[in-house]
Design a protein around this motif. Structure first.
Motif, PDB file in Angstrom:
ATOM      1  N   PRO A 250      21.686  -2.828  -0.490  1.00 37.34           N
ATOM      2  CA  PRO A 250      22.895  -3.530  -0.958  1.00 37.34           C
ATOM      3  C   PRO A 250      22.609  -4.934  -1.485  1.00 37.34           C
ATOM      4  CG  PRO A 250      23.332  -2.427   1.111  1.00 37.34           C
ATOM      5  CD  PRO A 250      21.850  -2.299   0.861  1.00 37.34           C
ATOM      6  N   GLU A 251      21.731  -5.680  -0.826  1.00 32.97           N
ATOM      7  CA  GLU A 251      21.447  -7.048  -1.251  1.00 32.97           C
ATOM      8  C   GLU A 251      20.679  -7.095  -2.573  1.00 32.97           C
ATOM      9  OE1 GLU A 251      20.213  -5.534   1.449  1.00 32.97           O
ATOM     10  OE2 GLU A 251      18.106  -6.069   1.758  1.00 32.97           O
ATOM     11  N   VAL A 252      19.987  -6.015  -2.926  1.00 31.26           N
ATOM     12  CA  VAL A 252      19.275  -5.929  -4.208  1.00 31.26           C
ATOM     13  C   VAL A 252      20.238  -5.461  -5.300  1.00 31.26           C
ATOM     14  CG1 VAL A 252      17.418  -4.760  -5.467  1.00 31.26           C
ATOM     15  CG2 VAL A 252      17.033  -5.545  -3.106  1.00 31.26           C
ATOM     16  N   ALA A 253      20.975  -4.391  -5.023  1.00 26.67           N
ATOM     17  CA  ALA A 253      21.868  -3.799  -6.013  1.00 26.67           C
ATOM     18  C   ALA A 253      22.992  -4.745  -6.441  1.00 26.67           C
ATOM     19  CB  ALA A 253      22.459  -2.494  -5.476  1.00 26.67           C
ATOM     20  N   ARG A 254      23.392  -5.652  -5.567  1.00 32.19           N
ATOM     21  CA  ARG A 254      24.519  -6.532  -5.919  1.00 32.19           C
ATOM     22  C   ARG A 254      24.201  -7.453  -7.097  1.00 32.19           C
ATOM     23  NH1 ARG A 254      24.153 -10.843  -1.088  1.00 32.19           N
ATOM     24  NH2 ARG A 254      23.824 -12.648  -2.397  1.00 32.19           N
ATOM     25  N   TYR A 255      22.932  -7.650  -7.393  1.00 39.51           N
ATOM     26  CA  TYR A 255      22.540  -8.483  -8.535  1.00 39.51           C
ATOM     27  C   TYR A 255      22.117  -7.648  -9.737  1.00 39.51           C
ATOM     28  CZ  TYR A 255      22.531 -12.410  -5.282  1.00 39.51           C
ATOM     29  OH  TYR A 255      22.907 -13.375  -4.375  1.00 39.51           O
ATOM     30  N   GLN A 256      22.436  -6.354  -9.704  1.00 37.37           N
ATOM     31  CA  GLN A 256      22.048  -5.454 -10.789  1.00 37.37           C
ATOM     32  C   GLN A 256      23.279  -4.735 -11.331  1.00 37.37           C
ATOM     33  OE1 GLN A 256      19.195  -5.679 -12.063  1.00 37.37           O
ATOM     34  NE2 GLN A 256      17.989  -6.643 -10.458  1.00 37.37           N
ATOM     35  N   SER A 257      23.071  -3.926 -12.360  1.00 34.43           N
ATOM     36  CA  SER A 257      24.189  -3.250 -13.018  1.00 34.43           C
ATOM     37  C   SER A 257      24.532  -1.908 -12.376  1.00 34.43           C
ATOM     38  CB  SER A 257      23.869  -3.045 -14.500  1.00 34.43           C
ATOM     39  OG  SER A 257      22.701  -2.259 -14.629  1.00 34.43           O
ATOM     40  N   TRP A 258      23.875  -1.535 -11.294  1.00 29.44           N
ATOM     41  CA  TRP A 258      24.148  -0.267 -10.640  1.00 29.44           C
ATOM     42  C   TRP A 258      24.661  -0.504  -9.225  1.00 29.44           C
ATOM     43  CZ3 TRP A 258      19.138  -1.813 -11.902  1.00 29.44           C
ATOM     44  CH2 TRP A 258      18.339  -2.200 -10.831  1.00 29.44           C
ATOM     45  N   ASP A 259      25.443   0.463  -8.753  1.00 22.44           N
ATOM     46  CA  ASP A 259      25.856   0.469  -7.355  1.00 22.44           C
ATOM     47  C   ASP A 259      24.912   1.358  -6.558  1.00 22.44           C
ATOM     48  OD1 ASP A 259      28.114  -1.170  -7.719  1.00 22.44           O
ATOM     49  OD2 ASP A 259      29.281   0.553  -8.403  1.00 22.44           O
ATOM     50  N   ARG A 260      24.425   2.409  -7.211  1.00 21.82           N
ATOM     51  CA  ARG A 260      23.526   3.376  -6.584  1.00 21.82           C
ATOM     52  C   ARG A 260      22.486   3.786  -7.610  1.00 21.82           C
ATOM     53  NH1 ARG A 260      24.099   8.835  -6.207  1.00 21.82           N
ATOM     54  NH2 ARG A 260      22.982   9.810  -4.498  1.00 21.82           N
ATOM     55  N   TYR A 261      21.244   3.843  -7.198  1.00 21.15           N
ATOM     56  CA  TYR A 261      20.150   4.242  -8.085  1.00 21.15           C
ATOM     57  C   TYR A 261      19.561   5.535  -7.525  1.00 21.15           C
ATOM     58  CZ  TYR A 261      16.308   3.706 -11.363  1.00 21.15           C
ATOM     59  OH  TYR A 261      15.416   3.892 -12.387  1.00 21.15           O
ATOM     60  N   THR A 262      19.643   6.613  -8.306  1.00 23.79           N
ATOM     61  CA  THR A 262      19.287   7.932  -7.809  1.00 23.79           C
ATOM     62  C   THR A 262      17.831   8.301  -8.130  1.00 23.79           C
ATOM     63  OG1 THR A 262      19.943   9.091  -9.828  1.00 23.79           O
ATOM     64  CG2 THR A 262      21.673   8.707  -8.163  1.00 23.79           C
ATOM     65  N   THR A 263      17.343   9.266  -7.386  1.00 25.03           N
ATOM     66  CA  THR A 263      16.009   9.817  -7.653  1.00 25.03           C
ATOM     67  C   THR A 263      15.965  10.406  -9.052  1.00 25.03           C
ATOM     68  OG1 THR A 263      15.656  10.257  -5.304  1.00 25.03           O
ATOM     69  CG2 THR A 263      14.290  11.496  -6.863  1.00 25.03           C
ATOM     70  N   ARG A 264      17.032  11.040  -9.450  1.00 28.73           N
ATOM     71  CA  ARG A 264      17.089  11.630 -10.803  1.00 28.73           C
ATOM     72  C   ARG A 264      16.952  10.541 -11.872  1.00 28.73           C
ATOM     73  NH1 ARG A 264      20.919  16.278 -12.966  1.00 28.73           N
ATOM     74  NH2 ARG A 264      20.303  16.180 -15.145  1.00 28.73           N
ATOM     75  N   GLN A 265      17.659   9.414 -11.700  1.00 26.38           N
ATOM     76  CA  GLN A 265      17.537   8.306 -12.656  1.00 26.38           C
ATOM     77  C   GLN A 265      16.098   7.799 -12.714  1.00 26.38           C
ATOM     78  OE1 GLN A 265      20.813   6.123 -10.725  1.00 26.38           O
ATOM     79  NE2 GLN A 265      21.490   5.614 -12.795  1.00 26.38           N
ATOM     80  N   ALA A 266      15.477   7.669 -11.559  1.00 31.64           N
ATOM     81  CA  ALA A 266      14.095   7.181 -11.510  1.00 31.64           C
ATOM     82  C   ALA A 266      13.146   8.158 -12.205  1.00 31.64           C
ATOM     83  CB  ALA A 266      13.670   6.956 -10.065  1.00 31.64           C
ATOM     84  N   LYS A 267      13.301   9.454 -11.944  1.00 29.88           N
ATOM     85  CA  LYS A 267      12.453  10.463 -12.596  1.00 29.88           C
ATOM     86  C   LYS A 267      12.638  10.436 -14.103  1.00 29.88           C
ATOM     87  CE  LYS A 267      12.037  13.781  -8.839  1.00 29.88           C
ATOM     88  NZ  LYS A 267      12.447  15.090  -8.322  1.00 29.88           N
ATOM     89  N   ASN A 268      13.887  10.358 -14.537  1.00 34.44           N
ATOM     90  CA  ASN A 268      14.154  10.308 -15.981  1.00 34.44           C
ATOM     91  C   ASN A 268      13.530   9.077 -16.612  1.00 34.44           C
ATOM     92  OD1 ASN A 268      15.561  12.717 -15.952  1.00 34.44           O
ATOM     93  ND2 ASN A 268      17.566  11.735 -15.818  1.00 34.44           N
ATOM     94  N   ARG A 269      13.587   7.962 -15.913  1.00 36.53           N
ATOM     95  CA  ARG A 269      13.000   6.720 -16.428  1.00 36.53           C
ATOM     96  C   ARG A 269      11.494   6.857 -16.572  1.00 36.53           C
ATOM     97  NH1 ARG A 269      13.415   3.352 -19.991  1.00 36.53           N
ATOM     98  NH2 ARG A 269      12.636   1.298 -19.550  1.00 36.53           N
ATOM     99  N   VAL A 270      10.842   7.410 -15.558  1.00 38.54           N
ATOM    100  CA  VAL A 270       9.384   7.581 -15.613  1.00 38.54           C
ATOM    101  C   VAL A 270       9.006   8.544 -16.737  1.00 38.54           C
ATOM    102  CG1 VAL A 270       7.371   8.464 -14.360  1.00 38.54           C
ATOM    103  CG2 VAL A 270       9.001   6.948 -13.204  1.00 38.54           C
ATOM    104  N   LYS A 271       9.734   9.626 -16.868  1.00 33.30           N
ATOM    105  CA  LYS A 271       9.446  10.596 -17.946  1.00 33.30           C
ATOM    106  C   LYS A 271       9.592   9.934 -19.313  1.00 33.30           C
ATOM    107  CE  LYS A 271      10.649  14.721 -15.348  1.00 33.30           C
ATOM    108  NZ  LYS A 271      11.623  15.798 -15.163  1.00 33.30           N
ATOM    109  N   TYR A 272      10.620   9.111 -19.471  1.00 32.69           N
ATOM    110  CA  TYR A 272      10.806   8.394 -20.732  1.00 32.69           C
ATOM    111  C   TYR A 272       9.603   7.492 -21.015  1.00 32.69           C
ATOM    112  CZ  TYR A 272      12.546   5.251 -24.281  1.00 32.69           C
ATOM    113  OH  TYR A 272      12.655   4.520 -25.434  1.00 32.69           O
ATOM    114  N   ILE A 273       9.165   6.757 -20.024  1.00 33.76           N
ATOM    115  CA  ILE A 273       8.036   5.831 -20.184  1.00 33.76           C
ATOM    116  C   ILE A 273       6.770   6.596 -20.572  1.00 33.76           C
ATOM    117  CG2 ILE A 273       6.514   4.238 -18.928  1.00 33.76           C
ATOM    118  CD1 ILE A 273       9.109   3.512 -17.286  1.00 33.76           C
ATOM    119  N   GLU A 274       6.573   7.748 -19.946  1.00 34.38           N
ATOM    120  CA  GLU A 274       5.394   8.554 -20.255  1.00 34.38           C
ATOM    121  C   GLU A 274       5.415   9.053 -21.700  1.00 34.38           C
ATOM    122  OE1 GLU A 274       4.437  10.380 -15.828  1.00 34.38           O
ATOM    123  OE2 GLU A 274       5.577  11.593 -17.247  1.00 34.38           O
TER     124      GLU A 274
END
Length: 164
Positions: free
Chosen positions: A28-52
């Protein structure tokens, strides 16, 4: 993109980073300064795949995510880099709250700016922060960024640093 500082290794985010990325981004203390309320495993996987699939070349619309690791391999945060236009790169940063107030963000962001300055043609770097994020404001001020924008709709502020 891989570079090192005195205490840190900075490299592209990889599949092995997903669990850690999701872990600290959901505090919670990290997310409050970001644009997300919840960061999912799916979002992280998609991000890594995009970078690759899309290596960062510094061209307009290029973007990437970099893992920030201690020299022992512990991932403590990440950096976002995106080329907005031929003159401008925007950056963002997220660090696990356990590692706040140790100078790691300052070290990582400073090294990123030097890397961008040395290897890419853009002339300015922009960062947006939420108004209540005093630590980020102090970091940007210390690195020479100047406030240039304020949004009441998003409750954020834009900072710019001319690097060339």
């Amino acid at each position: 993109m891989i570079f090192e500082t005195e205490r840190l290794i900075i490299r592209y985010v990889q599949l092995e980073d997903i669990e850690r990325l999701v872990e600290y981004r959901n505090k919670p203390e990290v997310a409050r300064y970001q644009s997300w309320d919840r960061y999912t495993t799916r979002q992280a996987k998609n991000r890594v795949k995009y970078i690759e699939r899309h290596p960062f070349t510094g061209k307009v619309k290029d973007n990437t995510q970099l893992a920030v690791l201690l020299k022992d391999g512990t991932m403590i945060g990440d950096l976002h880099v995106e080329v907005i236009n031929r003159l401008t790169t925007t950056i963002g940063y997220t660090f696990d709250s356990v590692y706040w107030h140790h100078g790691y963000a300052r070290e990582a962001v400073s090294a990123l700016i030097e890397y961008l300055k040395a290897y890419f043609p853009q002339e300015k770097v922009i960062a947006y922060i939420y108004k209540q994020n005093q630590a980020s404001r102090a970091l940007l001020d210390d690195l020479g960024f100047k406030k240039f924008d304020e949004s009441f709709f998003y409750d954020d502020e834009g900072y710019v640093l001319f690097i060339k």
